[in-house]
Design a protein around this motif. Structure first.
Motif, PDB file in Angstrom:
ATOM      1  N   VAL A  14       0.865  -1.297  -0.071  1.00 37.63           N
ATOM      2  CA  VAL A  14       0.173  -0.147   0.054  1.00 37.63           C
ATOM      3  C   VAL A  14       0.743   1.062   0.076  1.00 37.63           C
ATOM      4  CG1 VAL A  14      -2.012   1.176   1.129  1.00 37.63           C
ATOM      5  CG2 VAL A  14      -1.878  -1.182   1.262  1.00 37.63           C
ATOM      6  N   VAL A  15       0.635   2.182  -0.875  1.00 38.91           N
ATOM      7  CA  VAL A  15       1.376   3.365  -1.102  1.00 38.91           C
ATOM      8  C   VAL A  15       0.324   4.682  -0.890  1.00 38.91           C
ATOM      9  CG1 VAL A  15       2.833   4.950  -2.464  1.00 38.91           C
ATOM     10  CG2 VAL A  15       3.377   2.457  -2.298  1.00 38.91           C
ATOM     11  N   ILE A  16       0.783   5.642  -0.043  1.00 40.28           N
ATOM     12  CA  ILE A  16      -0.171   6.632   0.018  1.00 40.28           C
ATOM     13  C   ILE A  16       0.314   7.862  -0.477  1.00 40.28           C
ATOM     14  CG2 ILE A  16      -1.467   8.263   1.625  1.00 40.28           C
ATOM     15  CD1 ILE A  16      -1.549   6.032   3.658  1.00 40.28           C
ATOM     16  N   LEU A  17      -0.315   8.446  -1.508  1.00 42.98           N
ATOM     17  CA  LEU A  17      -0.009   9.708  -2.160  1.00 42.98           C
ATOM     18  C   LEU A  17      -0.608  11.056  -1.572  1.00 42.98           C
ATOM     19  CD1 LEU A  17      -0.300   8.516  -5.955  1.00 42.98           C
ATOM     20  CD2 LEU A  17       1.916   8.464  -4.310  1.00 42.98           C
ATOM     21  N   VAL A  18      -0.014  12.002  -1.498  1.00 37.96           N
ATOM     22  CA  VAL A  18      -0.612  13.230  -0.682  1.00 37.96           C
ATOM     23  C   VAL A  18      -0.191  14.376  -1.566  1.00 37.96           C
ATOM     24  CG1 VAL A  18      -0.923  14.575   1.512  1.00 37.96           C
ATOM     25  CG2 VAL A  18      -0.156  12.050   1.387  1.00 37.96           C
ATOM     26  N   PRO A  19      -1.009  14.980  -2.501  1.00 36.52           N
ATOM     27  CA  PRO A  19      -0.555  16.287  -3.148  1.00 36.52           C
ATOM     28  C   PRO A  19      -0.715  17.256  -2.316  1.00 36.52           C
ATOM     29  CG  PRO A  19      -2.651  15.350  -3.993  1.00 36.52           C
ATOM     30  CD  PRO A  19      -2.137  14.256  -2.948  1.00 36.52           C
ATOM     31  N   ALA A  20       0.216  18.127  -2.280  1.00 37.99           N
ATOM     32  CA  ALA A  20       0.129  19.276  -1.194  1.00 37.99           C
ATOM     33  C   ALA A  20       0.719  20.693  -1.718  1.00 37.99           C
ATOM     34  CB  ALA A  20       1.116  19.005   0.057  1.00 37.99           C
ATOM     35  N   THR A  38      -3.670   1.382  11.671  1.00 37.24           N
ATOM     36  CA  THR A  38      -3.549   0.001  11.967  1.00 37.24           C
ATOM     37  C   THR A  38      -2.956  -0.806  11.078  1.00 37.24           C
ATOM     38  OG1 THR A  38      -5.810  -0.302  11.358  1.00 37.24           O
ATOM     39  CG2 THR A  38      -5.586   0.277  13.717  1.00 37.24           C
ATOM     40  N   ARG A  39      -3.128  -0.449   9.782  1.00 37.70           N
ATOM     41  CA  ARG A  39      -2.475  -1.361   8.805  1.00 37.70           C
ATOM     42  C   ARG A  39      -1.258  -0.826   8.524  1.00 37.70           C
ATOM     43  NH1 ARG A  39       0.327  -2.560   4.158  1.00 37.70           N
ATOM     44  NH2 ARG A  39      -0.389  -4.317   2.983  1.00 37.70           N
ATOM     45  N   VAL A  40       0.011  -0.973   8.586  1.00 38.09           N
ATOM     46  CA  VAL A  40       1.100  -0.119   8.197  1.00 38.09           C
ATOM     47  C   VAL A  40       1.229  -0.117   6.751  1.00 38.09           C
ATOM     48  CG1 VAL A  40       3.647   0.228   8.363  1.00 38.09           C
ATOM     49  CG2 VAL A  40       2.226  -0.679  10.294  1.00 38.09           C
ATOM     50  N   VAL A  41       1.589   1.215   6.103  1.00 37.77           N
ATOM     51  CA  VAL A  41       1.441   1.365   4.850  1.00 37.77           C
ATOM     52  C   VAL A  41       3.139   1.352   4.410  1.00 37.77           C
ATOM     53  CG1 VAL A  41      -0.410   2.793   4.722  1.00 37.77           C
ATOM     54  CG2 VAL A  41       1.720   3.819   4.929  1.00 37.77           C
ATOM     55  N   ASP A  42       3.287   1.001   3.000  1.00 37.37           N
ATOM     56  CA  ASP A  42       4.793   1.022   2.592  1.00 37.37           C
ATOM     57  C   ASP A  42       5.419   2.142   2.445  1.00 37.37           C
ATOM     58  OD1 ASP A  42       4.857  -2.504   2.289  1.00 37.37           O
ATOM     59  OD2 ASP A  42       2.876  -1.806   1.741  1.00 37.37           O
ATOM     60  N   ALA A  43       4.794   3.075   1.896  1.00 38.09           N
ATOM     61  CA  ALA A  43       5.385   4.146   1.724  1.00 38.09           C
ATOM     62  C   ALA A  43       4.348   5.433   1.660  1.00 38.09           C
ATOM     63  CB  ALA A  43       6.027   4.260   0.234  1.00 38.09           C
ATOM     64  N   ILE A  44       4.568   6.752   2.044  1.00 41.87           N
ATOM     65  CA  ILE A  44       3.821   7.682   2.000  1.00 41.87           C
ATOM     66  C   ILE A  44       4.672   8.914   1.240  1.00 41.87           C
ATOM     67  CG2 ILE A  44       2.973   9.641   3.459  1.00 41.87           C
ATOM     68  CD1 ILE A  44       3.036   7.924   5.864  1.00 41.87           C
ATOM     69  N   ILE A  45       3.977   9.025   0.277  1.00 43.95           N
ATOM     70  CA  ILE A  45       4.751   9.950  -0.977  1.00 43.95           C
ATOM     71  C   ILE A  45       3.951  11.515  -0.701  1.00 43.95           C
ATOM     72  CG2 ILE A  45       5.659  10.555  -3.292  1.00 43.95           C
ATOM     73  CD1 ILE A  45       5.711   7.459  -3.634  1.00 43.95           C
ATOM     74  N   VAL A  46       4.666  12.619  -0.529  1.00 44.08           N
ATOM     75  CA  VAL A  46       4.172  13.864  -0.641  1.00 44.08           C
ATOM     76  C   VAL A  46       4.530  14.686  -1.820  1.00 44.08           C
ATOM     77  CG1 VAL A  46       4.127  15.929   0.561  1.00 44.08           C
ATOM     78  CG2 VAL A  46       3.867  14.177   2.227  1.00 44.08           C
ATOM     79  N   GLN A  60       9.562  16.010   4.995  1.00 46.12           N
ATOM     80  CA  GLN A  60      10.753  15.325   4.827  1.00 46.12           C
ATOM     81  C   GLN A  60      10.958  15.047   6.568  1.00 46.12           C
ATOM     82  OE1 GLN A  60      13.723  17.041   2.469  1.00 46.12           O
ATOM     83  NE2 GLN A  60      14.544  14.895   1.997  1.00 46.12           N
ATOM     84  N   ALA A  61      11.051  15.967   7.315  1.00 44.87           N
ATOM     85  CA  ALA A  61      11.308  15.974   8.353  1.00 44.87           C
ATOM     86  C   ALA A  61      10.519  14.960   9.460  1.00 44.87           C
ATOM     87  CB  ALA A  61      11.170  17.429   9.351  1.00 44.87           C
ATOM     88  N   ALA A  62       9.304  14.646   8.791  1.00 36.97           N
ATOM     89  CA  ALA A  62       8.153  13.739   9.379  1.00 36.97           C
ATOM     90  C   ALA A  62       8.357  12.561   8.503  1.00 36.97           C
ATOM     91  CB  ALA A  62       6.788  14.409   9.119  1.00 36.97           C
ATOM     92  N   ASP A  63       9.519  12.175   8.038  1.00 34.36           N
ATOM     93  CA  ASP A  63       9.605  10.865   7.563  1.00 34.36           C
ATOM     94  C   ASP A  63       9.091  10.490   6.490  1.00 34.36           C
ATOM     95  OD1 ASP A  63      12.042  10.632   9.182  1.00 34.36           O
ATOM     96  OD2 ASP A  63      10.604   9.628  10.933  1.00 34.36           O
ATOM     97  N   ALA A  64       8.077  11.173   5.382  1.00 27.82           N
ATOM     98  CA  ALA A  64       7.632  11.205   4.359  1.00 27.82           C
ATOM     99  C   ALA A  64       8.758  11.245   3.107  1.00 27.82           C
ATOM    100  CB  ALA A  64       6.583  11.883   4.187  1.00 27.82           C
ATOM    101  N   ARG A  65       8.402  10.326   2.267  1.00 30.51           N
ATOM    102  CA  ARG A  65       9.231  10.566   0.981  1.00 30.51           C
ATOM    103  C   ARG A  65       8.558  11.904  -0.055  1.00 30.51           C
ATOM    104  NH1 ARG A  65       8.891   4.831  -1.987  1.00 30.51           N
ATOM    105  NH2 ARG A  65       9.417   6.279  -3.843  1.00 30.51           N
ATOM    106  N   VAL A  66       9.464  12.583  -0.181  1.00 30.71           N
ATOM    107  CA  VAL A  66       8.929  13.882  -0.736  1.00 30.71           C
ATOM    108  C   VAL A  66       9.257  13.918  -2.432  1.00 30.71           C
ATOM    109  CG1 VAL A  66       8.994  16.443  -0.700  1.00 30.71           C
ATOM    110  CG2 VAL A  66       8.901  15.060   1.493  1.00 30.71           C
ATOM    111  N   THR A  67       8.576  14.376  -3.004  1.00 33.77           N
ATOM    112  CA  THR A  67       9.095  14.826  -4.459  1.00 33.77           C
ATOM    113  C   THR A  67       8.399  16.254  -4.630  1.00 33.77           C
ATOM    114  OG1 THR A  67       9.073  14.231  -6.843  1.00 33.77           O
ATOM    115  CG2 THR A  67       6.956  13.558  -5.498  1.00 33.77           C
TER     116      THR A  67
END
Length: 265
Positions: A14-20, A38-46, A60-67
């Motif tokens: 599971v990957v979560i995408l967060v447009p910001a 409760t279900r740990v995700v494999d990646a969070i991409i902002v 990035q400081a919150a340990d999300a992957r950022v592009t």
């Protein structure tokens, strides 16, 4: 028509995408709700989309992957397509992709429940959250009243969707199946249509996913707490965009019968 090379699917990911776009004030709360699932995700991409603040640094400081994206003329649709393109370039594509707005907080069980529904019903291409307003919004009685009215509107909308079998994938929070995403991309080269009159990218993508034979559903147990407009001007602007965008899609596609989806989905 664009030809896209589609990678194999990596099951149980599971990957979560967060447009910001300039969400420095809220991005940390959003990411905490994702990291506490409760279900740990494999990646969070902002996807820091046309940002002029420090959204990217905070994410990035919150340990999300950022592009980062600059000069993105297609806003949220462009940001999500860009992130999905990065995943397509990888060796494997995640089995499920969750998309949420950067001002949204997901219930801690959202991912677990959405994945369960998608596994239970193989016809489902996507599961949408039922949206509720964040609590405690507003600095005065006027703003608090406006927020309360929108909360009532969201509750009515959730009930109406279930009663009349009108299911759309909400931009605030939705989980999508890889096969449904790849069907759309394989057909037109992108999941979210990048055109000037696409004002409701989540609704347009819902129609496209359904056009490929997939079902979509809203579920009362998948909850997203979203931001609300605190001025009448902002509220009317948002609602007019929603109405205009929906009418654009109906005019372009025509009126079609909604496929039946079980309320238990």
């Amino acid at each position: 028509m664009t030809t896209v090379s589609l990678p194999p699917i990596e099951r149980d990911t599971v990957v979560i995408l967060v447009p910001a776009c300039n969400e420095a004030a809220q991005i940390e709360d959003t990411l905490r709700s994702l990291q506490g699932q409760t279900r740990v995700v494999d990646a969070i991409i902002v996807i820091a989309n046309n940002c002029t603040d420090n959204t990217a640094e905070l994410a990035q400081a919150a340990d999300a992957r950022v592009t980062t994206m600059q000069d993105n003329d297609h806003k949220k649709a462009g940001a999500l397509n860009y992130a999905i393109g990065l995943l397509l370039d990888g060796p494997m594509f995640p089995e499920f992709i969750v998309t949420i707005d950067a001002d949204t907080i997901l219930d801690e069980y959202f991912v677990e429940r959405a994945v369960h529904l998608l596994r239970y019903n193989e016809k489902l291409g996507g599961v949408s959250a039922v949206c509720r307003g964040k609590s405690g919004l507003g600095n005065n009685p006027y703003q608090r009243s406006l927020a309360w009215l929108q909360s009532a509107e969201y509750s009515r909308a959730g009930f109406t969707r279930m009663r009349y079998n009108i299911h759309t994938l909400s931009g605030a929070g939705s989980a999508l199946r890889a096969e449904a995403i790849l069907d759309v991309i394989g057909d037109r080269g992108e999941l979210y249509a990048q055109r000037d009159n696409n004002l409701v990218e989540d609704y347009e993508a819902t129609l496209e996913i359904k056009r490929h034979g997939w079902e979509c559903t809203n579920n009362y147990y998948c909850v997203a707490y979203t931001d609300m407009m605190l001025s009448l001007r902002a509220l009317l602007k948002q609602r007019m965009r929603w109405v205009r965008g929906s009418v654009n899609e109906l005019r372009q596609r025509g009126w079609q019968q909604e496929p039946k989806v079980s309320i238990l989905a």
